[in-house]
Design an enzyme around this catalytic site. Structure first.
Site, PDB file in Angstrom:
ATOM      1  N   GLU A 150      -2.350   8.879   8.190  1.00 56.49           N
ATOM      2  CA  GLU A 150      -0.887   8.668   8.186  1.00 56.49           C
ATOM      3  C   GLU A 150      -0.205   9.429   9.328  1.00 56.49           C
ATOM      4  O   GLU A 150       0.838   9.026   9.825  1.00 56.49           O
ATOM      5  CB  GLU A 150      -0.274   9.113   6.846  1.00 56.49           C
ATOM      6  N   HIS A 156      -7.234   3.215   3.863  1.00 56.79           N
ATOM      7  CA  HIS A 156      -7.010   4.011   5.084  1.00 56.79           C
ATOM      8  C   HIS A 156      -8.298   4.182   5.896  1.00 56.79           C
ATOM      9  O   HIS A 156      -8.247   4.395   7.102  1.00 56.79           O
ATOM     10  CB  HIS A 156      -6.489   5.412   4.725  1.00 56.79           C
ATOM     11  N   CYS A 201      -4.415  -1.456  -1.861  1.00 55.12           N
ATOM     12  CA  CYS A 201      -4.581  -0.032  -2.124  1.00 55.12           C
ATOM     13  C   CYS A 201      -5.617   0.095  -3.235  1.00 55.12           C
ATOM     14  O   CYS A 201      -5.430  -0.453  -4.332  1.00 55.12           O
ATOM     15  CB  CYS A 201      -3.234   0.545  -2.567  1.00 55.12           C
ATOM     16  N   ASP A 257       0.872  -1.175   0.000  1.00 58.35           N
ATOM     17  CA  ASP A 257       0.000   0.000   0.000  1.00 58.35           C
ATOM     18  C   ASP A 257       0.910   1.227   0.000  1.00 58.35           C
ATOM     19  O   ASP A 257       2.124   1.117   0.168  1.00 58.35           O
ATOM     20  CB  ASP A 257      -0.868  -0.022   1.264  1.00 58.35           C
ATOM     21  N   SER A 258       0.303   2.398  -0.139  1.00 61.03           N
ATOM     22  CA  SER A 258       1.092   3.622  -0.113  1.00 61.03           C
ATOM     23  C   SER A 258       1.632   3.934   1.281  1.00 61.03           C
ATOM     24  O   SER A 258       2.581   4.698   1.413  1.00 61.03           O
ATOM     25  CB  SER A 258       0.224   4.799  -0.580  1.00 61.03           C
ATOM     26  N   CYS A 274     -11.061   3.151   0.233  1.00 65.42           N
ATOM     27  CA  CYS A 274      -9.639   3.467   0.408  1.00 65.42           C
ATOM     28  C   CYS A 274      -9.248   2.709   1.666  1.00 65.42           C
ATOM     29  O   CYS A 274      -9.957   2.782   2.680  1.00 65.42           O
ATOM     30  CB  CYS A 274      -9.441   4.965   0.596  1.00 65.42           C
TER      31      CYS A 274
HETATM   32  N1  DGL Z   1      -4.923   3.564   0.878  1.00 65.02           N
HETATM   33  C1  DGL Z   1      -4.836   3.704  -0.520  1.00 65.02           C
HETATM   34  C2  DGL Z   1      -6.135   3.480  -1.200  1.00 65.02           C
HETATM   35  O1  DGL Z   1      -6.780   2.529  -0.841  1.00 65.02           O
HETATM   36  C3  DGL Z   1      -4.053   4.911  -1.023  1.00 65.02           C
HETATM   37  C4  DGL Z   1      -4.358   6.199  -0.407  1.00 65.02           C
HETATM   38  C5  DGL Z   1      -3.337   7.282  -0.805  1.00 65.02           C
HETATM   39  O2  DGL Z   1      -2.141   7.039  -0.685  1.00 65.02           O
HETATM   40  O3  DGL Z   1      -3.787   8.361  -1.207  1.00 65.02           O
HETATM   41  O4  DGL Z   1      -6.531   4.150  -2.111  1.00 65.02           O
END
Ligand code: DGL
Length: 285
Positions: free
Chosen positions: A167, A201, A88, A25-26, A199
């Protein structure tokens, strides 16, 4: 019966492929998928990569996301993973279709499982999706949901402030609640009965989200359906592990201590030491 027959019966009954599952993931949020792996596939080992030097992905163009995905997946393949979970949504939406043809490994994204889970949860076909701007702009959730439920009415909302809040370890702050209220208001006005956390997150914000949308809206975290998909695939391909062969490993492209602090706060438990993989090393993969 002789010994060799006995042996082959035992081997078929207890497949062991001790190679790890790669998850990336990011940033910290692939951990929402890792915690589902811990719950449901505890005998599998995880190799986690968080691209914290380049988070957030949500506002980046598709070509950049494709490049990052290729680098990380090549690195994970070199490290000997047996399957990769693209934990992600942004990468699943913008790059997965393209890069999956280039890799000889099974790849599982979170977006298709998320769409499937939403169609299972909805009664009215009115489905809200909150996601990064990149995911919303791609239209990938609408397409994936309508492929399964052609009459679905999908309302999507980009939420650019949420990833930096998570984050930074501020998922439980008033700032997070204020942003959520603002983003969710137009979605709720459309009368959805299901809300996809599009997302990875956002499941870390699920308590606040549930408080805002109320008990009448099903809140879908794609992680559960993703791990179901992974489990079925491992069994079908004979890649499942029946017992854990070693500890999980966590790697990031940015600051390992910062990642560990936020990850432990979000998960409410300790994680193994986090290693740093320099971007230069990744770019060589
Ligand atoms: N958590 C990731 C997603 O599901 C990426 C979020 C990001 O880095 O902007 O899209």
């Amino acid at each position: 019966r002789n010994d060799s027959e006995h042996c082959s019966v035992v081997l078929e009954a207890t497949p062991v492929d001790g190679r790890p599952i790669g998850v990336f993931d990011s940033g910290v949020s692939g951990l929402t998928v890792v915690r589902e792996l811990w719950r449901r596939l505890a005998s599998e080992r995880v190799l986690y990569f968080g691209d914290t030097a380049r988070v957030p992905y949500g506002g980046r163009p598709a070509f950049e996301i494709e490049t990052f995905a290729r680098q990380i997946m090549s690195y994970l393949r070199e490290r000997g993973v047996k399957l990769i979970i693209v934990a992600c949504n942004t990468t699943s939406a913008l790059a997965l279709d393209k890069v999956e043809r280039e890799f000889d490994l099974p790849l599982v994204g979170v977006l298709r499982p998320g769409a499937r889970a939403a169609t299972k949860a909805t009664h009215t076909g009115k489905i809200g999706v909150i996601a990064t701007e990149g995911t919303v702009r791609s239209g990938a959730y609408e397409r994936a949901i309508r492929a399964l439920m052609p009459h679905a009415d999908v309302v999507s909302q980009g939420c650019p402030l949420l990833v930096p809040i998570v984050e930074a370890g501020r998922a439980d702050s008033p700032e997070a609640m204020n942003a959520l209220r603002e983003y969710l208001a137009p979605v709720m006005e459309r009368g959805v009965d299901t809300l996809v956390l599009g997302c990875t997150h956002y499941p870390f914000l699920a308590d606040g989200i549930r408080r805002i949308v109320g008990p009448g809206v099903a809140v879908v975290d794609p992680a559960g359906e993703t791990v179901e998909t992974v489990s079925a695939l491992l069994n079908d391909l004979g890649l499942a592990s029946s017992s854990r062969t070693g500890p999980d490993e966590f790697m990031v492209s940015g600051d390992p201590a910062g990642f560990a602090r936020v990850a432990e706060k979000l998960l409410g438990s300790r994680i193994p030491p986090v290693a740093r993989v320099a971007l230069a090393e990744l770019q060589r993969s």
